[in-house]
Scaffold this active site. Structure first.
Site, mmCIF file in Angstrom:
data_model
loop_
_atom_site.group_PDB
_atom_site.id
_atom_site.type_symbol
_atom_site.label_atom_id
_atom_site.label_comp_id
_atom_site.label_asym_id
_atom_site.label_seq_id
_atom_site.Cartn_x
_atom_site.Cartn_y
_atom_site.Cartn_z
ATOM 1 N N ASP A 91 0.813 -1.198 0.000
ATOM 2 C CA ASP A 91 0.000 0.000 0.000
ATOM 3 C C ASP A 91 0.858 1.264 0.000
ATOM 4 O OD1 ASP A 91 -2.632 1.431 0.525
ATOM 5 O OD2 ASP A 91 -1.517 2.014 2.322
ATOM 6 N N GLU B 27 1.621 -0.100 -4.930
ATOM 7 C CA GLU B 27 0.467 0.787 -5.129
ATOM 8 C C GLU B 27 0.901 2.205 -4.811
ATOM 9 O OE1 GLU B 27 -2.766 3.377 -4.022
ATOM 10 O OE2 GLU B 27 -1.627 2.379 -2.443
#
Length: 612
Positions: free
Chosen positions: A263, A300
């Protein structure tokens, strides 16, 4: 020094002997407290790099323990594998034994992945790992080859998106046990489905975060968005880096996870000579060699920076793939007409064409939203390193009402969006329920227990939505109703024909030779735009396809400009997908006009053509 890469936490052996390791470099003393009656305390010994260790006998799974720091603070294990009483309770010892049956499984390359993102708590009525297991046959029938599970690390309360996790090594207790997750992975592999796990290494949640009590895990050197920045490049950073590297290796090795989605890697601040992502990639490659299975790292981030997925020899970090937000932004803005917030940088069909060619839309141009030149050309990368999507947890959940495209778009527009994604050269990702047109929202939800934190969270959400100019009250993240509204209804006939269309496109993508070419500037050619119709060709493996995407709400007339006859092989408006019906003959001769239905997609193959 042998502590650079050190396993952490409690390691229980079959003979009942258990070793405990914790990193606390600035503590004067650390003791293990075993919560039995009466409590028993063992002093731990410190190594040069700040690791404290002790080994004791006669330990059984389920025993609870704490670490005591400097004779005062009693805290859970930062590398706890199980928190049966939540984030503020003691850690529990578990057995790592599990009877795996996936010996033949070798993992998947990114190019083989059709990814399905899901949230464990809202995906099924059960809201746990067993619930996901019950859907695997369904996902296999859809054609999914990889499930991506939103973070499962222990976080406060009952329900949470998972990005507030504070025990990265512990499975959230409301989802099931560690062995339940292993069973899910094992059952997925049995069906040829890889498992991608979303992990968060850029911050930890605010409630139950005790890492700072153990050592310099955080730094004020950088200003972070969500919490204190993690110390990846300051004094004592080696122990911090080891903590997160060990976490990644645990999921990939002990749990047989196939890939990690990391993330917001842009929020990992690291000015070291070797960036954490490069070091992690090195360690994962070594693990691949040891276990002889493919292990994939997915970054990401919303910066158009190819460094993360570029080869190390080209100055990159060597990661396998990345999410590409701008494909989504370009498609969403065109198909919905929205141009507020970050969508102000989009809205033209030319930008979707840019993403088809370059994956990124902005490769150095001026961004109105960012108010600066933005992005870089994705050199040394291929399409099978870029993950695209029509919807995902962020792009739905960070809308005011968590509304999905299915609540505003027609069935024909939903099929057009599906075609734009699945006929693109990128790795496709679907968000749970997208394939049948789920209409329940996916809202942001939490269940914190600290009132000041709850108040700050509510106010933060109100500020976050201000620049979108959306109207209405901001849903309360703490509301149980908000969580329950976000669960799937599983009405597979919600949008008639949509599931079958997704299923057909996925099968087509897997089997059609031209769809299996992922070379940049080779797989997608001859992109053109006319009258709100985006036309492009897919080339590869002696196969050529011509794709027409009509984003107009009116029919459009086109002409076959090829020297060969073209045969329609997919028409999204066909009656087999519950559409209005085909308006073009099955074969179109050279120079012959043909019609496109409003908001529709057509795919032609060229008769008797050999690709160059």
């Amino acid at each position: 020094m042998t502590d650079i890469y050190t396993p952490l936490g409690a390691s229980l052996q079959a003979n009942g002997q258990c070793s405990f390791t914790v990193w606390a470099p600035e503590c004067k003393s650390v003791s293990l407290i075993l919560q039995v009656s009466p409590e028993v305390t063992w002093p731990m010994e410190k190594s040069e790099l700040g690791y404290w260790r002790v080994t004791i006998d006669h330990v059984t799974p389920g025993m609870l323990y704490w670490f005591q720091l400097d004779g005062e603070l009693k805290r859970p294990d930062p590398a706890s594998r199980w928190q049966p009483e939540g984030v503020h309770g003691p850690s529990a010892i578990i057995s790592n034994e599990y009877s795996w049956t996936d010996d033949e499984w070798q993992g998947l390359e990114p190019a083989e992945m059709i990814i399905y993102e899901l949230h464990t708590g809202t995906f099924t009525t059960a809201g746990n790992f067993q619930g996901i297991i019950s859907t695997l046959d369904y996902l296999q029938s859809l054609g999914i080859t990889a499930i991506e599970i939103m973070p499962v690390a222990q976080c406060p309360g009952h329900h949470n998106w998972g990005y507030d996790g504070v025990f990265p090594f512990a499975v959230h207790k409301d989802y099931g046990t560690p062995n339940d997750l292993k069973q899910l992975v094992n059952e997925a592999h049995k069906r040829g489905i890889a498992v991608v796990l979303d992990v968060v290494y850029n911050h930890l949640g605010p409630e139950g975060n005790y890492l700072a009590h153990y050592g310099p895990y955080f730094t004020d050197k950088y200003k972070a968005s969500w919490s204190n920045a993690i110390n990846f490049d300051g004094p004592w950073c080696d122990g911090v880096r080891n903590y997160f590297i060990q976490n990644a290796l645990m999921w990939l090795n002990e749990f047989h996870i196939d890939a990690l989605r990391l993330d917001a890697v842009h929020a990992i601040y690291d000015n070291s000579a070797k960036h954490l992502m490069e070091e992690l990639t090195e360690q994962v490659r070594l693990l691949e060699q040891r276990v002889q299975r493919r292990k994939v790292l997915i970054a990401e981030f919303d910066l158009n920076n190819p460094r993360y997925i570029s080869p190390v020899e080209k100055g990159g970090f060597g990661m396998d793939a990345q999410w590409v937000d701008e494909f989504h932004h370009a498609l969403h803005s065109v198909i919905t007409g929205e141009q507020n917030g970050y969508y102000e940088d989009f809205g033209k069909l030319e930008q979707l064409a840019m993403s088809l060619q370059h994956s990124y839309v902005y490769t150095g141009q001026y961004s109105k939203h960012r108010k600066r030149l933005f992005g870089a050309e994705p050199k040394y990368t291929n399409y099978n390193q870029c993950i695209a999507f029509v919807q995902n947890h962020d792009q739905i959940g960070n809308r005011l009402l968590g509304d999905r495209l299915s609540t505003t778009l027609s069935a024909e527009a939903l099929k057009l969006a599906a075609a734009a994604l699945l006929l693109s050269p990128h790795i496709p990702l679907l968000f749970m329920g997208e394939e049948y047109g789920e209409k329940n929202p996916f809202l942001y939800f939490t269940s914190h227990s600290e009132q000041e934190l709850i108040d700050n969270l509510r106010e933060g959400r109100r500020r976050e939505f201000a620049h979108f100019n959306w109207e209405g009250e901001v849903p309360d993240p703490q509301s149980e109703d908000v969580f329950n509204q976000s669960k799937l209804t599983w009405k597979l006939d919600e949008v008639p024909g949509l599931f079958n269309f997704y299923q057909h496109l996925i099968a087509f993508r897997k089997s059609r030779p031209a769809m299996l070419n992922f070379r940049r500037y080779n797989a997608v050619r001859n992109i053109r735009i006319k009258n709100n119709v985006l036309q492009f060709e897919r080339h590869g493996n002696n196969d050529v396809l011509i794709v027409y995407l009509n984003f107009d709400k009116e029919p459009q007339s086109m002409v076959n400009d090829k020297p060969n006859a073209c045969k329609i092989i997919i028409d999204s408006s066909g009656e087999q997908w519950e559409g209005p019906g085909n308006v073009t003959a099955g074969i179109v001769q050279p120079g012959e006009p043909f019609q496109l239905n409003p908001t529709s997609a057509i795919v032609f193959e060229i008769a008797n053509h050999t690709d160059e």
